[in-house]
Scaffold this motif. Structure first.
Motif, PDB file in Angstrom:
ATOM      1  N   ALA A 126      40.435  45.223  35.366  1.00 23.16           N
ATOM      2  CA  ALA A 126      39.640  43.978  34.652  1.00 23.16           C
ATOM      3  C   ALA A 126      38.947  43.179  35.443  1.00 23.16           C
ATOM      4  CB  ALA A 126      40.504  43.195  33.417  1.00 23.16           C
ATOM      5  N   LYS A 127      39.886  42.844  36.604  1.00 24.22           N
ATOM      6  CA  LYS A 127      39.394  41.816  37.664  1.00 24.22           C
ATOM      7  C   LYS A 127      38.237  42.793  38.225  1.00 24.22           C
ATOM      8  CE  LYS A 127      42.089  38.380  36.984  1.00 24.22           C
ATOM      9  NZ  LYS A 127      41.414  36.766  37.163  1.00 24.22           N
ATOM     10  N   TRP A 128      38.212  44.049  38.699  1.00 20.09           N
ATOM     11  CA  TRP A 128      37.287  44.646  39.495  1.00 20.09           C
ATOM     12  C   TRP A 128      36.042  44.697  38.697  1.00 20.09           C
ATOM     13  CZ3 TRP A 128      36.352  46.332  44.107  1.00 20.09           C
ATOM     14  CH2 TRP A 128      35.498  47.391  44.174  1.00 20.09           C
ATOM     15  N   GLN A 129      36.180  44.839  37.277  1.00 19.11           N
ATOM     16  CA  GLN A 129      34.851  44.952  36.439  1.00 19.11           C
ATOM     17  C   GLN A 129      34.055  43.696  36.433  1.00 19.11           C
ATOM     18  OE1 GLN A 129      33.944  47.852  35.145  1.00 19.11           O
ATOM     19  NE2 GLN A 129      32.193  46.932  34.140  1.00 19.11           N
ATOM     20  N   GLU A 130      35.157  42.506  36.184  1.00 23.47           N
ATOM     21  CA  GLU A 130      34.431  41.188  36.334  1.00 23.47           C
ATOM     22  C   GLU A 130      33.870  40.795  37.757  1.00 23.47           C
ATOM     23  OE1 GLU A 130      35.691  36.569  35.867  1.00 23.47           O
ATOM     24  OE2 GLU A 130      37.311  38.032  35.804  1.00 23.47           O
ATOM     25  N   ALA A 131      34.271  41.361  38.676  1.00 21.84           N
ATOM     26  CA  ALA A 131      33.808  41.090  39.828  1.00 21.84           C
ATOM     27  C   ALA A 131      32.580  41.745  40.032  1.00 21.84           C
ATOM     28  CB  ALA A 131      34.646  41.389  41.120  1.00 21.84           C
ATOM     29  N   PHE A 132      32.535  43.243  39.832  1.00 22.77           N
ATOM     30  CA  PHE A 132      31.334  44.080  39.984  1.00 22.77           C
ATOM     31  C   PHE A 132      30.031  43.430  39.097  1.00 22.77           C
ATOM     32  CE2 PHE A 132      28.704  47.473  37.988  1.00 22.77           C
ATOM     33  CZ  PHE A 132      28.269  48.108  39.102  1.00 22.77           C
ATOM     34  N   GLN A 133      30.510  43.191  37.697  1.00 22.42           N
ATOM     35  CA  GLN A 133      29.515  42.645  37.009  1.00 22.42           C
ATOM     36  C   GLN A 133      28.592  41.145  37.368  1.00 22.42           C
ATOM     37  OE1 GLN A 133      31.053  42.113  33.061  1.00 22.42           O
ATOM     38  NE2 GLN A 133      31.360  44.482  32.669  1.00 22.42           N
ATOM     39  N   ARG A 134      29.721  40.427  38.123  1.00 24.39           N
ATOM     40  CA  ARG A 134      29.365  39.244  38.763  1.00 24.39           C
ATOM     41  C   ARG A 134      28.062  39.596  39.916  1.00 24.39           C
ATOM     42  NH1 ARG A 134      33.518  37.041  39.699  1.00 24.39           N
ATOM     43  NH2 ARG A 134      33.756  37.374  41.951  1.00 24.39           N
ATOM     44  N   LEU A 135      28.789  40.318  40.743  1.00 28.58           N
ATOM     45  CA  LEU A 135      27.734  40.713  41.793  1.00 28.58           C
ATOM     46  C   LEU A 135      26.670  41.528  41.428  1.00 28.58           C
ATOM     47  CD1 LEU A 135      30.459  41.620  44.434  1.00 28.58           C
ATOM     48  CD2 LEU A 135      29.441  39.639  44.370  1.00 28.58           C
ATOM     49  N   ASN A 136      26.724  42.621  40.334  1.00 26.62           N
ATOM     50  CA  ASN A 136      25.638  43.367  39.870  1.00 26.62           C
ATOM     51  C   ASN A 136      24.571  42.483  39.051  1.00 26.62           C
ATOM     52  OD1 ASN A 136      24.322  45.978  40.073  1.00 26.62           O
ATOM     53  ND2 ASN A 136      24.897  46.148  37.948  1.00 26.62           N
ATOM     54  N   ARG A 137      25.099  41.229  38.565  1.00 28.50           N
ATOM     55  CA  ARG A 137      24.494  40.442  37.560  1.00 28.50           C
ATOM     56  C   ARG A 137      23.712  41.228  36.468  1.00 28.50           C
ATOM     57  NH1 ARG A 137      20.497  39.441  41.164  1.00 28.50           N
ATOM     58  NH2 ARG A 137      21.417  40.947  42.707  1.00 28.50           N
ATOM     59  N   MET A 141      23.342  34.061  45.830  1.00 22.22           N
ATOM     60  CA  MET A 141      24.438  33.556  46.010  1.00 22.22           C
ATOM     61  C   MET A 141      25.188  32.737  44.995  1.00 22.22           C
ATOM     62  SD  MET A 141      25.298  35.167  48.751  1.00 22.22           S
ATOM     63  CE  MET A 141      24.296  36.475  48.320  1.00 22.22           C
ATOM     64  N   VAL A 142      24.320  31.807  44.447  1.00 18.79           N
ATOM     65  CA  VAL A 142      24.620  30.734  43.413  1.00 18.79           C
ATOM     66  C   VAL A 142      25.113  31.502  42.246  1.00 18.79           C
ATOM     67  CG1 VAL A 142      24.002  28.985  41.979  1.00 18.79           C
ATOM     68  CG2 VAL A 142      23.315  28.804  44.422  1.00 18.79           C
ATOM     69  N   GLU A 143      24.233  32.461  41.741  1.00 17.69           N
ATOM     70  CA  GLU A 143      24.563  33.335  40.504  1.00 17.69           C
ATOM     71  C   GLU A 143      25.753  34.282  40.781  1.00 17.69           C
ATOM     72  OE1 GLU A 143      21.186  35.691  39.756  1.00 17.69           O
ATOM     73  OE2 GLU A 143      19.704  33.867  39.065  1.00 17.69           O
ATOM     74  N   SER A 144      25.743  34.778  42.036  1.00 14.86           N
ATOM     75  CA  SER A 144      27.158  35.493  42.135  1.00 14.86           C
ATOM     76  C   SER A 144      28.302  34.550  42.630  1.00 14.86           C
ATOM     77  CB  SER A 144      26.849  36.310  43.263  1.00 14.86           C
ATOM     78  OG  SER A 144      25.733  37.328  43.160  1.00 14.86           O
ATOM     79  N   ARG A 145      28.262  33.593  42.560  1.00 13.80           N
ATOM     80  CA  ARG A 145      29.299  32.135  42.845  1.00 13.80           C
ATOM     81  C   ARG A 145      29.804  32.673  44.197  1.00 13.80           C
ATOM     82  NH1 ARG A 145      32.930  32.392  37.552  1.00 13.80           N
ATOM     83  NH2 ARG A 145      32.652  34.565  37.742  1.00 13.80           N
ATOM     84  N   ARG A 146      29.274  32.993  45.103  1.00 18.87           N
ATOM     85  CA  ARG A 146      29.576  33.384  46.753  1.00 18.87           C
ATOM     86  C   ARG A 146      29.155  32.360  47.626  1.00 18.87           C
ATOM     87  NH1 ARG A 146      33.607  35.602  45.823  1.00 18.87           N
ATOM     88  NH2 ARG A 146      33.817  36.268  47.949  1.00 18.87           N
TER      89      ARG A 146
END
Length: 776
Positions: free
Chosen positions: A12-23, A74-79
């Motif tokens: 679940a965490k991996w999927q969340e991170a992927f969606q955040r980076l892939n937008r 970077m802002v959208e990906s929270r990085r």
């Protein structure tokens, strides 16, 4: 079950991170664009080695639009936070490059001590700061984080000697010098040694202070920047105001600061002002501090000079006015009191200073401190040691009284005439001020100053004479000293043409003193003056009845101070003339009798010798000795003393040497004197310096008021001794109460305490815890 749950959570965490980076982009296209944006931003933020021209130009290869787009990713990906951490870490790793350049500049400064080197260092560091600063597109938060990190590493890299070097650079901007073109931050890739090659004066340019502000130097070294202005003010005050006391200089100093220091301050503290009014508002706080420092510096200078300022009064009025204004601004009153008390103790209150000099300085102190502090608190604190020291001097009362009455009329005392009077002739003559209780119902009543002591009173004596008299607890001592001084002056009046004028002059003095001390206090002086008039009248009557060469001054024994007694007996014709005059006086005044004081006065003699006549004005003792030589020509010293009376051998020898110096007597052997009827040749005589020839001395002074008081207290010693014998021990208040029953006792308790203390020093009594007893 646990492994399944953990696997599900990681997925679940991996999927969340992927969606955040892939937008939510199709496939992995979003992840690819994130990777490109990450690479772009990290390359933009990477600290470049500005010494390499290629590295220095890399940032300019990226367009602002691409940077803003990458920043949005970077802002959208929270990085953004991880990106900032990487950026700050990169600064830390790259900062040793700057540290090395700082070391090179500081080493050059240590060798040359040229502030231009520090100016080069500042602009070089500013070049690094701007080269590493993140683009404005990244937002103010990133820029603030960078600034904090850069300044932190910069201040850690600066050596301890940088503070003094920075101060020298700031001082160079205030030092007058020909202005050159303001230096600007270098954008080239030159080495530190090539950054600014020419050593020149440093103008007070906004560019330099902007560099200080961007690098945080103004905030970090704010006290150093201010100290440069303070030291400039101190140097100017010392160089231009020291010893200048004739006119106020505070406004002159403010005008100098407005033309010299304020322009320097504007560049520092009001660089961004859009109008003069805004600049004035921005400078209000710092300007007030600098004006305060002017007042403090001038106050410190005048405090260090205060003793000499008082000596120079009234020519130092300007310095006193400055000091008054400065003390209203700065809290230096305690320092002024401490400085003046130390100076007085070192330069005034010591045995080498004459009492008249101390009194003159005390009067000047009163006048000066009343100008500086009208309520009188400073004077009260400074005057106390002077007053206590003057009370310990035996001639203080006489010095004050002598100045009150002025030099003797027709006298020859040049010293008194040359000295400046303690009291201004233009000062009105007023009765002595007696402090009263404060009237709290007075509508004009003001509270005491906050720094006033518990014993301070605002209704203190206001005029100089009242202040001097208040040194002692009672004016009785002054009245008695007035009587003693008047007696001495009246008895010194000789029978000459201006004798009447001198008596009238003394009468006018007494009339003036009546205003100060009152009619009743000077009644005895009135009797003494009346005695002089009566004596003149009595002598005129007796001379009309029987002409005599004797012209005595007849005084009332009970109204004149005690005169020194003597056992001299006038021999031969002198005794006959005294007895004849006394008989005529008894006829004129049957109820009175003359008691001669033969050691006082002056005798005019005309000696008829075989070959010459000698005229001389001599004291009675000399006249008595030469009269005896009319009986026989050779006398021994012991024979002369026996015939004249019990006198001191040194006084007798001095009297005989008067005639030896005049060539009338000769000492053939030791203490054997012979009359010279014929004058000896010059070769046979001992020629003495005319300055050493004894002359007729002044009338021996009556005992002083303090001596009279001591003599009076000795009369009551038997009473005190009897009390302590009967009661064993008594406190001083009890002794004072019992002594009031003794006839004629009028002493105060403080006078009794002084007498008992003198008796203790002589070993007659002892004291413990305020109780007195006889010393067995």
């Amino acid at each position: 079950m646990a492994n399944d749950a953990f696997s599900a959570q990681v997925a679940a965490k991996w999927q969340e991170a992927f969606q955040r980076l892939n937008r939510e982009a199709p496939g992995v296209s979003g992840l690819i664009s994130f990777s490109q944006a990450w690479n772009l931003i990290t390359e933009v933020l990477r600290p470049k080695d500005l010494r390499d021209p290629v590295e220095a130009q890399k940032r300019q290869q990226f367009s602002p639009a691409d940077v803003r787009l990458a920043l949005n990713v970077m802002v959208e990906s929270r990085r953004l936070p991880p990106l900032l951490e990487i950026f700050i870490e990169g600064i830390r790793k790259s900062f040793p490059i700057i540290t090395g350049e700082i070391s090179l500049f500081m080493q050059e400064y240590e060798n040359t001590h040229d502030p231009v080197t520090i100016q080069k260092l500042v602009f070089r560091v500013l070049h690094w700061y701007k080269g590493w600063s993140p683009p404005t597109e990244l937002g103010q938060g990133v820029i603030n984080a960078f600034t904090l990190s850069f300044q932190t590493h910069l201040f850690a890299a600066l050596p301890p000697t940088f503070a003094s070097a920075f101060k020298a650079l700031c001082a160079a901007t205030l030092t007058p010098a020909p202005l050159s073109t303001p230096s600007t931050p270098s954008t080239s890739t030159s080495t530190p040694q090539q950054a600014i090659s020419a050593q020149s004066s440093i103008p007070n340019s906004p560019a330099l202070w902007d560099a200080f502000s961007q690098l945080g130097f103004i905030d970090r070294y704010e006290s150093i920047v201010a100290s440069v202005g303070y030291e400039c003010i101190e140097e100017h005050v010392q160089s231009t105001c020291k010893g200048r006391w004739d006119k106020p200089v505070i406004e002159e100093l403010r005008a100098w600061m407005a033309g010299r220091v304020v322009p320097w301050m504007v560049v520092i503290y009001a660089r961004g002002a859009a109008s003069p009014e805004e600049a004035r508002t921005m400078l209000q706080g710092v300007g007030s501090r600098f004006d305060f420092h002017i007042n403090k510096t001038l106050c410190d200078l005048r405090t260090s000079e205060i003793f000499d300022i008082i000596i120079d009064f009234p020519d130092s009025m300007g310095a006193l006015q400055d000091l008054k204004e400065c003390l209203q601004r700065v809290d230096q009153r305690t320092s002024l009191v401490t400085s003046l008390r130390k100076a007085n103790q070192k330069r005034l209150l010591h045995p080498g200073a004459a009492t008249k000099l101390i009194l003159s300085q005390y009067v000047s102190t009163i006048k000066c401190l009343r100008i500086v502090d009208p309520p009188g608190v400073l004077l009260y604190k400074v005057a106390d040691p002077i007053r206590r020291y003057l009370r310990s001097r035996p001639d203080t009362i006489r010095a004050i009284v002598s100045n009150l009455v002025g030099p003797a009329a027709g006298g020859d005392d040049d010293d008194e005439e040359d000295e400046d009077p303690l009291v201004d002739e233009n000062e009105p003559i007023v009765p002595l001020h007696q402090p009263d209780q404060e009237d709290l119902t007075d509508p004009n009543w003001d509270p005491e100053p906050v720094d006033a002591g518990p014993e301070f009173r605002t209704n203190k004596p206001s005029d100089i004479i009242s202040t001097l008299v208040s040194i002692y607890d009672s004016k009785d001592l002054f009245v008695k000293e007035l009587q003693v001084l008047l007696a001495q002056r009246l008895l010194s009046i000789k029978e000459d043409t201006n004798g009447f004028e001198r008596v009238e002059k003394e009468r006018r003095n007494i009339e003036i003193l009546k205003i100060r001390f009152g009619e009743a206090a000077l009644q005895v002086c009135e009797v003494m003056l009346k005695d002089m008039s009566d004596s003149k009248r009595i002598d005129s009557h007796i001379q009309a009845q029987h002409t005599s060469v004797v012209h005595p001054t007849i005084i009332s024994r009970h109204f004149w101070p005690t005169l020194e007694s003597s056992t001299i007996t006038m021999p031969g014709q002198f005794q006959e003339m005294q007895e004849r005059y006394a008989r005529e006086f008894t006829v004129f005044k049957p109820d009175k009798k003359l008691k001669w004081l033969p050691h006082l006065g002056t005798v005019h003699l005309e000696l008829h010798l075989e070959d010459r006549t000698v005229d001389a004005d001599v004291p009675p003792l000399e006249a008595a000795f030469i009269e005896l030589f009319s009986q026989k020509q050779t006398w021994s010293l012991d024979e002369l003393i026996a015939d004249v009376g019990g006198i001191d051998r040194s006084a007798a020898l001095k009297a005989l040497l008067t005639w030896v110096d005049l060539g009338v007597l000769k000492e053939d052997e030791e203490n054997m004197f012979r009359l010279l009827e014929f004058e000896e040749d010059e070769g046979e005589r001992i020629i003495r310096d005319p300055k050493n020839v004894p002359t007729a001395p002044d009338v021996p002074p009556p005992t002083t008021a303090q001596q009279q008081q001591a003599e009076q207290m000795r009369v009551y010693w038997n009473f005190i001794q009897g009390m302590l014998t009967n009661f064993g021990s008594l406190p001083i208040d009890r002794i004072q109460t019992m002594l009031k029953f003794a006839p004629g006792y009028d002493q105060r308790v403080d006078q009794l305490a002084t007498f008992l203390e003198a008796a203790r020093r002589e070993g007659l009594v002892t004291s413990m815890d305020g109780v007195w007893r006889l010393n067995r």
